[in-house]
Design a protein around this motif. Structure first.
Motif, PDB file in Angstrom:
ATOM      1  N   GLY A 187       0.777  -1.229   0.000  1.00 15.62           N
ATOM      2  CA  GLY A 187       0.000   0.000   0.000  1.00 15.62           C
ATOM      3  C   GLY A 187       0.804   1.273   0.000  1.00 15.62           C
ATOM      4  O   GLY A 187       0.242   2.340   0.282  1.00 15.62           O
ATOM      5  N   GLY A 188       2.090   1.206  -0.300  1.00 17.93           N
ATOM      6  CA  GLY A 188       2.896   2.419  -0.323  1.00 17.93           C
ATOM      7  C   GLY A 188       3.367   2.828   1.057  1.00 17.93           C
ATOM      8  O   GLY A 188       3.275   2.074   2.038  1.00 17.93           O
ATOM      9  N   ASN A 189       3.867   4.060   1.158  1.00 17.25           N
ATOM     10  CA  ASN A 189       4.429   4.573   2.402  1.00 17.25           C
ATOM     11  C   ASN A 189       3.490   5.487   3.176  1.00 17.25           C
ATOM     12  O   ASN A 189       3.882   6.047   4.196  1.00 17.25           O
ATOM     13  CB  ASN A 189       5.721   5.346   2.104  1.00 17.25           C
ATOM     14  N   ALA A 190       2.257   5.688   2.693  1.00 17.92           N
ATOM     15  CA  ALA A 190       1.347   6.617   3.370  1.00 17.92           C
ATOM     16  C   ALA A 190       0.968   6.113   4.757  1.00 17.92           C
ATOM     17  O   ALA A 190       1.023   6.854   5.742  1.00 17.92           O
ATOM     18  CB  ALA A 190       0.090   6.826   2.518  1.00 17.92           C
ATOM     19  N   VAL A 191       0.588   4.845   4.851  1.00 22.42           N
ATOM     20  CA  VAL A 191       0.201   4.284   6.154  1.00 22.42           C
ATOM     21  C   VAL A 191       1.400   4.232   7.087  1.00 22.42           C
ATOM     22  O   VAL A 191       1.290   4.486   8.292  1.00 22.42           O
ATOM     23  CB  VAL A 191      -0.415   2.886   5.958  1.00 22.42           C
ATOM     24  N   LYS A 192       2.565   3.943   6.542  1.00 21.60           N
ATOM     25  CA  LYS A 192       3.782   3.850   7.357  1.00 21.60           C
ATOM     26  C   LYS A 192       4.150   5.198   7.959  1.00 21.60           C
ATOM     27  O   LYS A 192       4.567   5.278   9.114  1.00 21.60           O
ATOM     28  CB  LYS A 192       4.916   3.323   6.484  1.00 21.60           C
ATOM     29  N   TYR A 193       4.005   6.277   7.206  1.00 26.05           N
ATOM     30  CA  TYR A 193       4.416   7.596   7.669  1.00 26.05           C
ATOM     31  C   TYR A 193       3.341   8.270   8.524  1.00 26.05           C
ATOM     32  O   TYR A 193       3.652   9.005   9.454  1.00 26.05           O
ATOM     33  CB  TYR A 193       4.749   8.497   6.481  1.00 26.05           C
ATOM     34  N   ARG A 194       2.075   8.055   8.212  1.00 25.12           N
ATOM     35  CA  ARG A 194       1.000   8.778   8.890  1.00 25.12           C
ATOM     36  C   ARG A 194       0.563   8.131  10.199  1.00 25.12           C
ATOM     37  O   ARG A 194       0.004   8.815  11.054  1.00 25.12           O
ATOM     38  CB  ARG A 194      -0.218   8.896   7.966  1.00 25.12           C
ATOM     39  N   CYS A 195       0.778   6.833  10.366  1.00 25.79           N
ATOM     40  CA  CYS A 195       0.361   6.171  11.606  1.00 25.79           C
ATOM     41  C   CYS A 195       1.271   6.605  12.745  1.00 25.79           C
ATOM     42  O   CYS A 195       2.497   6.681  12.594  1.00 25.79           O
ATOM     43  CB  CYS A 195       0.418   4.652  11.448  1.00 25.79           C
ATOM     44  N   SER A 196       0.679   6.868  13.883  1.00 28.57           N
ATOM     45  CA  SER A 196       1.450   7.272  15.059  1.00 28.57           C
ATOM     46  C   SER A 196       1.922   6.083  15.872  1.00 28.57           C
ATOM     47  O   SER A 196       2.762   6.239  16.765  1.00 28.57           O
ATOM     48  CB  SER A 196       0.610   8.185  15.961  1.00 28.57           C
TER      49      SER A 196
END
Length: 377
Positions: free
Chosen positions: A243-252
């Protein structure tokens, strides 16, 4: 007498003013305020900089504050007391959480334990079953909503509507690796131009949810798959998530689930068909607190983590309970109910009496607070 220079220029000569006498204003009269200093001036910047420097130095010189009570209102329980203590409370409210790992490592089981803990605390939850393999959970329709979206666009629209409704405390998406866009679903199987639709959609969704979730207090859990990267030979990471890096970067908060032993069947009793697996839960990223040490636990596939067994493990680690072979006087542990037992026996006792389980969990939290205060002093 020669005329002054001002008279020659056609101006009136200056008359000296009488000295002003400052007198107190009468009662009830309006007092004029001094003109405010514009914030863009250098004087205001100097004053604010001096105040910020004083407060920063005061905080640096201040002794570390001791923890008096664990704040559990702003967190959701994970279903494991040892993991809650490692996270200093549990899953943060109003944040996005990612649970990732290899195939059949226990990602869905950990998410299921978080769901059961929320249902136990009478909180409303929703599950978006994209994999179509979510295990059965006994709960009323008012407390648990279960949906099966067909594509990624429908799943994102459902999550936006659920968050904006402000009626759900926990939303679980299982899983990111199974999301497929509508264009990719309707296109030919040989087409290669629609492969990046899901990462772009997740990037927009996570950016929007990062602003809305703190206001609603809803927690979103993503389960993701860890796979090998094809660019590892060129210096990239060998393992990446889907799913790309969006979930990796945005999740706290990101929790990695790793399998330590192969799944095993339970021996004897009525639960012979229950499959258990020893896993390692590692907090890779935590913006709301320290990462904490890795936690080893037994995951029951299809049921999650046993709360009673996690309470017993935390009590053993914090020396609230003593082993059957250890002496209570030598170890200094607080022996519960005046008798030392095996962990399996204690788990059965706690299952039979929930009040004893609550008392032991409170004792573990107090012992954890004492340990944290001892480490900070």
């Amino acid at each position: 007498m020669q005329p002054s220079h001002a008279a020659t220029l056609g101006r009136a000569p200056r008359v000296p003013r009488a000295p002003q006498v400052l007198r107190p204003a009468p009662r009830g009269a309006a007092v004029a305020k001094a003109p405010a200093v514009p914030r863009s001036s250098l004087a205001f910047a100097a004053v604010t900089g001096a105040i910020a420097w004083k407060t920063w130095t005061a905080r640096r010189q201040r002794a570390p504050q001791q923890v008096e009570k664990m704040n559990t209102k702003n967190f959701l329980s994970t279903g494991s007391l040892t993991l809650d203590l490692a996270l200093c409370g549990g899953l943060p409210r109003g944040r996005m959480v990612e649970i990732f790992g290899e195939p059949q490592s226990g990602k869905t089981s950990l998410a299921l334990s978080c769901l059961r803990a929320a249902l136990r605390n009478k909180q409303s939850c929703a599950v978006l079953d994209v994999d179509r393999q979510w295990p059965h959970c006994d709960a009323s329709e008012d407390q648990l909503l279960r949906a099966r979206p067909k594509n990624a666009e429908e799943a994102m629209e459902m999550m936006v509507d659920l968050v904006n409704s402000r009626q759900y405390d926990l939303i679980i998406l299982d899983s990111v690796a199974s999301l497929i866009s509508k264009e990719e679903l309707e296109a030919d199987i040989s087409s290669t131009d629609v492969g990046f639709a899901v990462p772009k959609l997740l990037s927009r969704f996570c950016t929007r949810m990062e602003k809305i979730l703190p206001e609603t207090g809803t927690t979103i859990i993503f389960t993701n798959l860890l796979r090998n990267s094809r660019w590892s030979d060129y210096g990239a990471d060998s393992e990446v998530t889907c799913g790309g890096n969006a979930v990796k970067y945005r999740c706290s908060l990101r929790i990695a689930v790793r399998q330590l032993e192969r799944p095993r069947w339970s021996e004897g009793g009525e639960d012979e068909d229950v499959k258990a697996m020893k896993t390692l839960l590692e907090v890779v990223k935590n913006k709301d607190g320290p990462k904490g040490p890795p936690v080893e636990c037994d995951l029951l596939l299809g049921k999650g983590i046993s709360w009673e067994s996690s309470v017993v493990e935390a009590a053993m680690d914090l020396h609230v309970l003593a082993d059957a072979d250890a002496e209570s006087d030598a170890s200094g542990a607080v022996v519960f109910q005046g008798q030392a037992r095996q962990p399996s026996d204690w788990a059965k006792v706690l299952e039979d009496d929930p009040k004893i389980c609550q008392q032991l969990a409170k004792a573990c939290r107090k012992a954890w607070i004492r340990r944290m205060n001892w480490m900070t002093t």
